[in-house]
Design an enzyme around this catalytic site. Sequence first.
Site, PDB file in Angstrom:
ATOM      1  N   GLY A  19       0.819  -1.204   0.000  1.00 29.08           N
ATOM      2  CA  GLY A  19       0.000   0.000   0.000  1.00 29.08           C
ATOM      3  C   GLY A  19       0.850   1.248   0.000  1.00 29.08           C
ATOM      4  O   GLY A  19       1.740   1.405   0.840  1.00 29.08           O
ATOM      5  N   ALA A  20       0.596   2.145  -0.970  1.00 30.21           N
ATOM      6  CA  ALA A  20       1.347   3.403  -1.067  1.00 30.21           C
ATOM      7  C   ALA A  20       0.388   4.587  -1.092  1.00 30.21           C
ATOM      8  O   ALA A  20       0.567   5.533  -1.845  1.00 30.21           O
ATOM      9  CB  ALA A  20       2.233   3.397  -2.318  1.00 30.21           C
ATOM     10  N   ASN A  53      -4.501  15.835  -1.408  1.00 29.59           N
ATOM     11  CA  ASN A  53      -4.589  16.653  -0.192  1.00 29.59           C
ATOM     12  C   ASN A  53      -3.884  16.030   0.992  1.00 29.59           C
ATOM     13  O   ASN A  53      -3.725  16.663   2.022  1.00 29.59           O
ATOM     14  CB  ASN A  53      -6.059  16.922   0.154  1.00 29.59           C
ATOM     15  N   CYS A 168     -36.283  -3.063  -1.566  1.00 27.63           N
ATOM     16  CA  CYS A 168     -37.667  -2.621  -1.463  1.00 27.63           C
ATOM     17  C   CYS A 168     -37.879  -1.733  -0.247  1.00 27.63           C
ATOM     18  O   CYS A 168     -38.641  -0.762  -0.293  1.00 27.63           O
ATOM     19  CB  CYS A 168     -38.604  -3.821  -1.406  1.00 27.63           C
TER      20      CYS A 168
END
Length: 626
Positions: A19-20, A53, A168
Amino acid sequence: MATEQQLSAIKGSKVLMVGAGGIGCELLKTLALSEFQDIHIIDMDTIEVSNLNRQFLFRQSHVGQSKAKVARDAVLKFRPNISITPYHANVKDPDFNVDFFKRFSVVLNGLDNLDARRHVNRLCLAAGVPLVESGTTGFLGQVTVHVKGRTECYECQPKPAPKTYPVCTITSTPSKENDLNVRSSDASGSSEPAEDVFERKKDEDVEEYGRRIYDHVFGHNIEVALSNEDTWKKRNKPRPIYIKDVALAEVIQQNGNLDKVPVSTDPLSVSAMTTIGLKNPQDVWSLAENSRVFLEALKLFFLKRGKEIGNLSFDKDDQLAVEIVTAAANIRASSFGIPLHSLFEAKGIAGNIVHAVATTNAVIAGLIVIEAIKVLQDDVRNYRMTYCLEHPSRKMLLMPVEPFEPNKSCYVCSETPLTLEINTSRSKLRDFVEKIVKAKLGMSQPMIMHGHALLYEVGDGLEEDMATTYAANLEKVLAQLPSPVTGGTVIMVEDLQQELTCTINIKHREEFDGEKEPDGMILSGLTEALVQKNDEASKENGASTSNVSETVSVEAEEDDELQILPAVSGLAGKKRKLPDNANSSNSDLSGVIDETKIPRKAIDREDSEAVVVLDGNGERKKKRGQ
């Protein structure tokens, strides 16, 4: 300052990062500045505008490029003498097998989904490589250490399934957004095929089409719902909204100024807000403004992005898609008397976003490195699971907890048999593979055996005739397989890539509750044992069992990293044992440690809006996602 012993362990290590993203960027920077010399990064994602950000290694010019490769290049600019190897790939790819994981001293996770976390956990167990897990959501975060045979593995604690609701129910009584595509025949129960009102008629003016869709969705469909009087006996009735009810003249006059549409080659930047002069995405629009945005966004889709009609899927980075979802949800909310949301808020809800805080990612990345150094020194006695809180508890924002022992009921690290209740004369092998083996057990390359009979296998090396046989088995009910699976049968499921084997005891059951048990099968054997264990822990400490093992979950910003941990109360002051072979070496990187044990906190990326945080007195407080 690190000691000479620590520096030696750091420089001699080989680290795998998975993960980066938000945590990954901070982690790579911290590893590089902490003198780690050989770092490998796996990440399949490319950089998006919304990443900029907080994922500070990336810039506008990098949008669309590989996260792993750009992160490597950015760090090498200020640490040119270290080795960073990027892999723009999925960690579940066959190349990243057990032998690959054995090459590393420690694995550090910064992932964004449960499936990949479970996969990495199993590969680390099979390879005998320590794993440091992490997660953040807003101001909350945690770091946990998982070492085979010494601490619990990532899957020793049960993970909550995402909440789901019948369509529903959502459609007739929405609480937030819902599916708009309710046709008259759907609501009336008619079996006659109905015309698709959402299909634009030949030569129909786009503005006329928009008004027709508006009246059908927000007016006619509500009228149909109101026709079922029993539904509204104990509920507030919604009010139908037609275009004539919301200042039609104003809407027509102010819509359609295409001169205000900015010239751009990016279709995702087209904006209805721009063309009608709405500027602040944090403003809550009136009913009239939402109606204008809805009609204008619909028109822009046809005029500017007509080729995509029929093949669109929601993307939180698609401005026009977010605008039409916000407007539609708010008009529907007006009908039902539900509070309206700004575009900023609606984007967070529709995109399952809890907005990330860069500072939290930085704190968690630092804690990951601290634990990694302890792991490299085999400093088991000082391992800590640390939780980052938004508000102080016991005058601390960082809450350290000693790791739990491996759970003897864990089917992953302790190979405890599971039990499956299923109708063996009605359920197909495909149902078992999709709903249990893949969805519940998280296996990607499963092999299923009954005794010596191989019922199913998947992989590139299969001969054509065998692949055909296994494909045919998928369509057979369990009791009619070549080696029948019935009540009392024991089957073995193995994942060749993860090197994980699981034993499942089959229990035949005729009927299931369609509402409470929609899968038509129930897998048990793990969660129950944990709840019982936690009940006992609470009773020993004089706590009420009603406070035990509640697990709640939240969503995170799209690539920011969360994991699941159960909130267990009543553990303050309770001594947790580590195995007798735990090393007692000392470390000056043990962090802020309170030797009285602290209640465990809970965070995750599954489908909910709140997280339960236990204060210093063991009391529950529910916190809304940021």
